[in-house]
Design an enzyme around this catalytic site. Structure first.
Site, PDB file in Angstrom:
ATOM      1  N   CYS A 112       0.529  -0.947  -0.278  1.00 49.19           N
ATOM      2  CA  CYS A 112       0.116  -0.096  -0.403  1.00 49.19           C
ATOM      3  C   CYS A 112       0.708   1.469  -0.119  1.00 49.19           C
ATOM      4  O   CYS A 112       0.603   2.735  -0.401  1.00 49.19           O
ATOM      5  CB  CYS A 112      -1.468  -0.187   1.129  1.00 49.19           C
ATOM      6  SG  CYS A 112      -1.837  -1.431   1.002  1.00 49.19           S
ATOM      7  N   HIS A 256      -2.691   6.842   3.353  1.00 48.10           N
ATOM      8  CA  HIS A 256      -3.826   5.680   2.339  1.00 48.10           C
ATOM      9  C   HIS A 256      -5.077   5.738   3.182  1.00 48.10           C
ATOM     10  O   HIS A 256      -4.948   5.529   4.459  1.00 48.10           O
ATOM     11  CB  HIS A 256      -2.107   5.005   2.530  1.00 48.10           C
ATOM     12  CG  HIS A 256      -3.259   3.294   2.308  1.00 48.10           C
ATOM     13  ND1 HIS A 256      -3.181   2.893   1.843  1.00 48.10           N
ATOM     14  CD2 HIS A 256      -3.177   1.974   3.463  1.00 48.10           C
ATOM     15  CE1 HIS A 256      -3.583   1.573   1.342  1.00 48.10           C
ATOM     16  NE2 HIS A 256      -3.281   1.472   2.845  1.00 48.10           N
ATOM     17  N   ASN A 286     -10.046  -0.250   0.273  1.00 40.59           N
ATOM     18  CA  ASN A 286      -8.662  -0.125   0.421  1.00 40.59           C
ATOM     19  C   ASN A 286      -8.144  -0.202  -0.726  1.00 40.59           C
ATOM     20  O   ASN A 286      -8.274  -1.946  -0.878  1.00 40.59           O
ATOM     21  CB  ASN A 286      -8.009  -1.116   1.486  1.00 40.59           C
ATOM     22  CG  ASN A 286      -6.147  -1.129   2.324  1.00 40.59           C
ATOM     23  OD1 ASN A 286      -5.786  -0.611   0.583  1.00 40.59           O
ATOM     24  ND2 ASN A 286      -5.941  -1.106   2.723  1.00 40.59           N
TER      25      ASN A 286
HETATM   26  O1  UT7 Z   1      -3.299  -1.907   4.128  1.00 39.67           O
HETATM   27  C1  UT7 Z   1      -3.191  -2.001   5.498  1.00 39.67           C
HETATM   28  C2  UT7 Z   1      -4.622  -2.845   5.321  1.00 39.67           C
HETATM   29  N1  UT7 Z   1      -4.290  -3.350   6.668  1.00 39.67           N
HETATM   30  C3  UT7 Z   1      -5.687  -2.342   7.345  1.00 39.67           C
HETATM   31  O2  UT7 Z   1      -5.903  -1.656   7.345  1.00 39.67           O
HETATM   32  C4  UT7 Z   1      -6.427  -3.494   8.739  1.00 39.67           C
HETATM   33  C5  UT7 Z   1      -6.342  -2.526   9.952  1.00 39.67           C
HETATM   34  N2  UT7 Z   1      -7.186  -3.570  11.190  1.00 39.67           N
HETATM   35  C6  UT7 Z   1      -8.251  -2.636  11.191  1.00 39.67           C
HETATM   36  O3  UT7 Z   1      -8.648  -1.723  10.751  1.00 39.67           O
HETATM   37  C7  UT7 Z   1      -8.967  -3.524  12.112  1.00 39.67           C
HETATM   38  O4  UT7 Z   1      -8.103  -4.259  12.966  1.00 39.67           O
HETATM   39  C8  UT7 Z   1     -10.107  -4.667  11.696  1.00 39.67           C
HETATM   40  C9  UT7 Z   1     -10.935  -3.067  10.719  1.00 39.67           C
HETATM   41  C10 UT7 Z   1      -9.353  -5.144  11.018  1.00 39.67           C
HETATM   42  C11 UT7 Z   1     -10.760  -4.749  12.351  1.00 39.67           C
HETATM   43  O5  UT7 Z   1     -11.501  -3.859  13.856  1.00 39.67           O
HETATM   44  P1  UT7 Z   1     -11.076  -4.743  15.369  1.00 39.67           P
HETATM   45  O6  UT7 Z   1     -12.261  -3.362  15.513  1.00 39.67           O
HETATM   46  O7  UT7 Z   1     -10.022  -4.295  15.522  1.00 39.67           O
HETATM   47  O8  UT7 Z   1     -12.533  -5.760  15.212  1.00 39.67           O
HETATM   48  P2  UT7 Z   1     -11.294  -7.241  15.761  1.00 39.67           P
HETATM   49  O9  UT7 Z   1     -10.523  -8.103  14.629  1.00 39.67           O
HETATM   50  O10 UT7 Z   1     -11.102  -6.993  17.316  1.00 39.67           O
HETATM   51  O11 UT7 Z   1     -13.043  -8.342  15.492  1.00 39.67           O
HETATM   52  C12 UT7 Z   1     -13.787  -7.923  16.951  1.00 39.67           C
HETATM   53  C13 UT7 Z   1     -15.319  -9.450  16.273  1.00 39.67           C
HETATM   54  C14 UT7 Z   1     -14.539 -10.146  16.193  1.00 39.67           C
HETATM   55  O12 UT7 Z   1     -15.469 -10.910  17.000  1.00 39.67           O
HETATM   56  P3  UT7 Z   1     -15.968 -11.561  18.538  1.00 39.67           P
HETATM   57  O13 UT7 Z   1     -14.508 -11.961  18.482  1.00 39.67           O
HETATM   58  O14 UT7 Z   1     -15.310 -10.319  19.730  1.00 39.67           O
HETATM   59  O15 UT7 Z   1     -16.402 -12.312  18.867  1.00 39.67           O
HETATM   60  C15 UT7 Z   1     -14.395 -10.784  15.407  1.00 39.67           C
HETATM   61  O16 UT7 Z   1     -14.944 -12.214  14.897  1.00 39.67           O
HETATM   62  O17 UT7 Z   1     -15.136  -8.838  15.646  1.00 39.67           O
HETATM   63  C16 UT7 Z   1     -15.679  -9.687  14.134  1.00 39.67           C
HETATM   64  N3  UT7 Z   1     -15.154  -9.680  13.258  1.00 39.67           N
HETATM   65  C17 UT7 Z   1     -16.586  -9.030  12.750  1.00 39.67           C
HETATM   66  N4  UT7 Z   1     -18.131  -9.059  12.891  1.00 39.67           N
HETATM   67  C18 UT7 Z   1     -18.906  -8.630  12.128  1.00 39.67           C
HETATM   68  C19 UT7 Z   1     -13.795  -9.366  12.393  1.00 39.67           C
HETATM   69  N5  UT7 Z   1     -15.026  -9.233  11.533  1.00 39.67           N
HETATM   70  C20 UT7 Z   1     -16.699  -9.171  10.875  1.00 39.67           C
HETATM   71  C21 UT7 Z   1     -16.902  -9.003  10.442  1.00 39.67           C
HETATM   72  N6  UT7 Z   1     -18.207  -8.305  10.500  1.00 39.67           N
HETATM   73  N7  UT7 Z   1     -16.107  -8.154   9.057  1.00 39.67           N
END
Ligand code: UT7
Length: 329
Positions: A112, A256, A286
């Site tokens: 990216c 980005h 993204n």
């Molecule tokens: O160019 C670089 C690319 N990468 C990035 O920019 C990613 C950087 N990271 C992020 O943007 C965030 O970490 C995410 C958006 C990927 C995730 O957000 P988060 O607030 O860190 O969520 P999490 O991973 O802690 O997940 C929280 C909950 C989990 O469920 P439990 O374990 O609390 O029951 C996940 O399983 O949300 C769940 N979850 C979803 N639920 C509905 C994960 N993805 C989804 C989804 N829909 N798409």
């Protein structure tokens, strides 16, 4: 003459709009979860458009805007982590499409952060006497998405952006870094060693990175989130310091576009008002290295940039890579 002048920009996004509600029919997710955690509302997915097709459309637009013909281009740098082929490189294919027979052409992969790295390399070539450099950043992220993994597939989209740049006597400075020690946080695997010659192909001594995800994106979202907020603040601060200006002197920052929460958290950490930040992540998700040139193209098209405006471009991505450039529009 060690500045860079963005003489023209262009973009292409597939017409196929996929909303968060559409994604919720593919994986267990919801518009509420995606928009609250990321700011993304919809993205574009290729319906067959290849990477080079999208890149060539964006390139032609940038050349028209810059009033530069194919023959006048000295160098093409393509940035992509989702090419159509291992070889020929994307830049050579675009060269053939746009008739840039006098250019030499190569690809740069910094995920990216690719556009920012490419801009900096181009700036060095321009300072040495090249006249017109074309940067094409094109990504078909949908090829690398595991549509059973809701934690990654909702985040990305497809698109291409391009700029034609020339040397100028305006301000330019950059700050580029990499953190390969944390490479494991964000991985998409290429080809594996062929089994017929391998005696011990599961030996972690030979490959300690992702082995089992095919070519799909594997990401530790929380690690990348924390890295991103810190990296963007450090990079924009570093580039401004190198330009001997304060971050508050920038007219607009184009980050980005991975996640609106990351952008807001980085802005807060760096003491920058969101009024000074351009974001279009809600429309496209993204698109990796294509995000920043697509923002530039949208801003140019909307007449929102004035010559002399001080812009800060800042990104982060797999590698891990990160960096920023400050320049006068
Ligand atoms: O160019 C670089 C690319 N990468 C990035 O920019 C990613 C950087 N990271 C992020 O943007 C965030 O970490 C995410 C958006 C990927 C995730 O957000 P988060 O607030 O860190 O969520 P999490 O991973 O802690 O997940 C929280 C909950 C989990 O469920 P439990 O374990 O609390 O029951 C996940 O399983 O949300 C769940 N979850 C979803 N639920 C509905 C994960 N993805 C989804 C989804 N829909 N798409």
């Amino acid at each position: 003459m060690s500045g860079v002048f963005i003489a023209g920009s262009g973009m292409y996004v597939p017409s196929n709009i996929v909303t968060n509600d559409d994604m919720s029919k593919i994986v267990e997710t919801s518009d509420e979860w995606i928009s609250q955690r990321t700011g993304i509302r919809e993205r574009r997915f290729s319906q067959g458009e290849s990477n080079y097709f999208m890149g060539s459309v964006a390139a032609r637009q940038a050349m028209d805007a810059a009033e530069v013909t194919g023959k006048e281009i000295d160098m093409i740098i393509a940035t992509t982590c989702t090419p159509d082929y291992f070889y020929p490189n994307l830049a050579c294919i675009v060269q053939g499409e746009i008739g840039a027979g006098n250019a030499f052409c190569w690809d740069l992969n910094a995920a990216c952060t690719g556009f920012i790295y490419a801009l900096d390399v181009a700036q060095h070539y321009l300072a040495m006497g090249k006249k017109n450099v074309l940067i094409v950043s094109s990504e078909v992220m949908s090829k690398q998405l595991d549509f059973t993994d809701r934690s990654t597939c909702v985040l990305f989209g497809d698109g291409a952006g391009a700029v034609v740049i020339k040397a100028s006597d305006g301000m330019y400075a950059s700050y580029l870094k990499s953190d390969g020690g944390n490479a494991k946080s964000l991985v998409s695997r290429a080809l594996k060693t062929q089994g017929m010659f391998a005696t011990d192909k599961d030996n972690p001594k030979y490959n300690k990175y992702e082995e089992n995800s095919g070519h799909f994106i594997k990401m530790d979202g929380k690690d990348v989130y924390r890295f991103a907020v810190k990296a963007m603040t450090e990079a924009i601060g570093g580039a401004c310091k190198n330009a001997e200006i304060d971050v508050s002197q920038l007219d607009l920052i184009i980050p980005h576009q991975a996640n609106l929460r990351i952008i807001e958290a980085a802005a807060k950490r760096g003491g920058v008002s969101m009024d000074k930040i351009y974001a279009n992540v809600s429309k496209y998700g993204n698109m990796s290295s294509a995000c920043i040139p697509i923002c530039l193209s949208e801003l140019q098209e909307a007449g929102r940039l004035k010559r002399g405006d001080k812009l800060g471009l800042v990104g982060f991505g797999a590698g891990l890579t990160y960096g920023a450039a400050v320049l006068e529009w």
